[in-house]
Design a protein around this motif. Sequence first.
Motif, PDB file in Angstrom:
ATOM      1  N   CYS A 103       0.841  -1.197   0.000  1.00  0.00           N
ATOM      2  CA  CYS A 103       0.000   0.000   0.000  1.00  0.00           C
ATOM      3  C   CYS A 103       0.873   1.242   0.000  1.00  0.00           C
ATOM      4  O   CYS A 103       2.032   1.207   0.421  1.00  0.00           O
ATOM      5  N   ALA A 104       0.277   2.343  -0.476  1.00  0.00           N
ATOM      6  CA  ALA A 104       0.808   3.680  -0.205  1.00  0.00           C
ATOM      7  C   ALA A 104       0.013   4.165   0.982  1.00  0.00           C
ATOM      8  O   ALA A 104      -1.143   3.769   1.151  1.00  0.00           O
ATOM      9  N   SER A 105       0.606   5.030   1.810  1.00  0.00           N
ATOM     10  CA  SER A 105      -0.154   5.408   2.998  1.00  0.00           C
ATOM     11  C   SER A 105       0.304   6.719   3.609  1.00  0.00           C
ATOM     12  O   SER A 105       1.484   7.066   3.553  1.00  0.00           O
ATOM     13  N   ASP A 153       1.574  10.823  -5.043  1.00  0.00           N
ATOM     14  CA  ASP A 153       2.688  10.243  -5.817  1.00  0.00           C
ATOM     15  C   ASP A 153       2.896   8.778  -5.409  1.00  0.00           C
ATOM     16  O   ASP A 153       3.086   7.904  -6.253  1.00  0.00           O
ATOM     17  N   ALA A 154       2.880   8.548  -4.097  1.00  0.00           N
ATOM     18  CA  ALA A 154       3.130   7.192  -3.574  1.00  0.00           C
ATOM     19  C   ALA A 154       2.085   6.210  -4.105  1.00  0.00           C
ATOM     20  O   ALA A 154       2.415   5.091  -4.511  1.00  0.00           O
ATOM     21  N   LEU A 155       0.825   6.649  -4.137  1.00  0.00           N
ATOM     22  CA  LEU A 155      -0.235   5.750  -4.607  1.00  0.00           C
ATOM     23  C   LEU A 155      -0.074   5.434  -6.096  1.00  0.00           C
ATOM     24  O   LEU A 155      -0.196   4.282  -6.519  1.00  0.00           O
ATOM     25  N   ARG A 156       0.241   6.466  -6.867  1.00  0.00           N
ATOM     26  CA  ARG A 156       0.444   6.251  -8.307  1.00  0.00           C
ATOM     27  C   ARG A 156       1.562   5.235  -8.533  1.00  0.00           C
ATOM     28  O   ARG A 156       1.424   4.294  -9.315  1.00  0.00           O
ATOM     29  N   ILE A 157       2.654   5.361  -7.776  1.00  0.00           N
ATOM     30  CA  ILE A 157       3.806   4.482  -7.962  1.00  0.00           C
ATOM     31  C   ILE A 157       3.491   3.050  -7.501  1.00  0.00           C
ATOM     32  O   ILE A 157       3.758   2.083  -8.216  1.00  0.00           O
ATOM     33  N   ILE A 158       2.879   2.931  -6.315  1.00  0.00           N
ATOM     34  CA  ILE A 158       2.657   1.578  -5.779  1.00  0.00           C
ATOM     35  C   ILE A 158       1.634   0.816  -6.621  1.00  0.00           C
ATOM     36  O   ILE A 158       1.695  -0.412  -6.737  1.00  0.00           O
ATOM     37  N   ILE A 206       1.781  -8.140  -6.726  1.00  0.00           N
ATOM     38  CA  ILE A 206       1.571  -8.012  -5.281  1.00  0.00           C
ATOM     39  C   ILE A 206       0.152  -7.492  -5.072  1.00  0.00           C
ATOM     40  O   ILE A 206      -0.323  -6.661  -5.839  1.00  0.00           O
ATOM     41  N   TYR A 207      -0.526  -7.993  -4.026  1.00  0.00           N
ATOM     42  CA  TYR A 207      -1.917  -7.593  -3.806  1.00  0.00           C
ATOM     43  C   TYR A 207      -1.972  -6.209  -3.177  1.00  0.00           C
ATOM     44  O   TYR A 207      -1.423  -5.969  -2.105  1.00  0.00           O
ATOM     45  N   LEU A 208      -2.673  -5.293  -3.861  1.00  0.00           N
ATOM     46  CA  LEU A 208      -2.724  -3.887  -3.436  1.00  0.00           C
ATOM     47  C   LEU A 208      -3.861  -3.668  -2.435  1.00  0.00           C
ATOM     48  O   LEU A 208      -5.002  -4.029  -2.693  1.00  0.00           O
ATOM     49  N   GLU A 236       1.415   0.904  -9.855  1.00  0.00           N
ATOM     50  CA  GLU A 236       2.131   0.320 -10.988  1.00  0.00           C
ATOM     51  C   GLU A 236       3.087  -0.795 -10.529  1.00  0.00           C
ATOM     52  O   GLU A 236       3.161  -1.858 -11.141  1.00  0.00           O
ATOM     53  N   VAL A 237       3.771  -0.555  -9.420  1.00  0.00           N
ATOM     54  CA  VAL A 237       4.733  -1.553  -8.926  1.00  0.00           C
ATOM     55  C   VAL A 237       4.005  -2.848  -8.558  1.00  0.00           C
ATOM     56  O   VAL A 237       4.439  -3.949  -8.926  1.00  0.00           O
ATOM     57  N   SER A 238       2.882  -2.743  -7.845  1.00  0.00           N
ATOM     58  CA  SER A 238       2.217  -3.981  -7.435  1.00  0.00           C
ATOM     59  C   SER A 238       1.619  -4.718  -8.621  1.00  0.00           C
ATOM     60  O   SER A 238       1.561  -5.942  -8.634  1.00  0.00           O
TER      61      SER A 238
END
Length: 393
Positions: free
Chosen positions: A121-123, A175-180, A189-191, A182-184
Amino acid sequence: MYSLKCIDCGKESGEESYNCECGGLLEVRFDLNQVEIDFKLNGKDLWVWKYRSLLPVKSEPVTLKEGGTPLYRLERLEKELGVHRIYVKHEGLNPSGSFKDRGMTVGVTKALEFKRKAVACASTGNTSASMAMYAARAGLKAYVLLPAGKVALGKVAQALMHGAEVIGIRGNFDDALRIIREVSDRLKIYLLNSVNPFRLEGQKTIAYEIVDEIGVPDRVVLPVGNAGNISAIYKGFKEFLELQLIDKIPKMTGIQASRAAPIYRAFLEKKEEVTPVADPETIATAIRIGNPVNAKKALRAIYDSKGLAETVSDSEIISAQKLLAKNGIGVEPASAASVAGLIKLSKLGMIEKDETVVCIATGNLLKDPETAIKVCGEPKIVEASVESVMKMM
Ligand code: F0G
């Protein structure tokens, strides 16, 4: 019994999707005619899994006994504002200290059902603390992306201690949510951000518990960041209405910090979507969000329930945090935005005198000790003698 449907085009998606092909948000839809309700609305034995017949899981849940949080009355504030009933539901008394646990018990259970080995997660802090805790319980690897330097200390400590891989980015939550995302997607990986429709299913039990304990209030007031919780709680009330367990829906009232208020802006302009705020800022770091992913769901919840959106300043937030603390209710700044918003709306004449209002206190005071000390001041220090202590008292 349930499926994932797009809130825009209505198309069904596979259980492991987060978005419709058209880009729309997904929600879990139950065939409510087929559901066998096996709980009684008697105000007893409250916890998330009391309502299992309305939760979309197929296996034994990963649980830490979340939910069943207390509903406190604020009699003094009722008198001061001239409002019939004011309650605070203290979600800060969940296992990890925030409402996120209601979502994580469902989300992490689904991660196991989908045979995932890792969650992410982004958080702004609480989601990461809760996810780390439930992932640890389930034996899953957890990855957390945080806006560096903008997350309250208690939350970072929890994520680290429960064994998550914690990464800070030089950027904000959006920014963190946008990145995670795509990464997950790339790493399978389960988002577990609130774009995950299963997480919101757990959070809808806030509505169920309120009804279970006091029936339907006239209004529910809560802080809004990424806008998942307001959408989830509204969905809970709507399902109870469809099941004819209740006969009305409370006015959903979302409160944002004045410098992080895209939902409020959209509400003022009667829009269905938000224009993102580029540099959101507030002392309530939990809701320091400029581009809420669930904006569409949240705005629908507000419009359909004839609710409101409002903003509060940092100083209004801290005053409300202190007011709650003086009533024995310890919450973090973002949580106090709900009560700050109610006070502001009441003074603006937007709250009827005969209303029963429930404010959601979303997170515990201990989450953000640094802000508490900053606004209260450090303890006084004196010599270790009876005389010097008595002088201070
Ligand atoms: N209150 C607290 C204490 C929160 O931590 C959050 C969100 C909210 C309110 C807003 O809820 O996003 O559903 O509108 N915290 C998220 C996090 C973003 O990462 O912990 P929302």
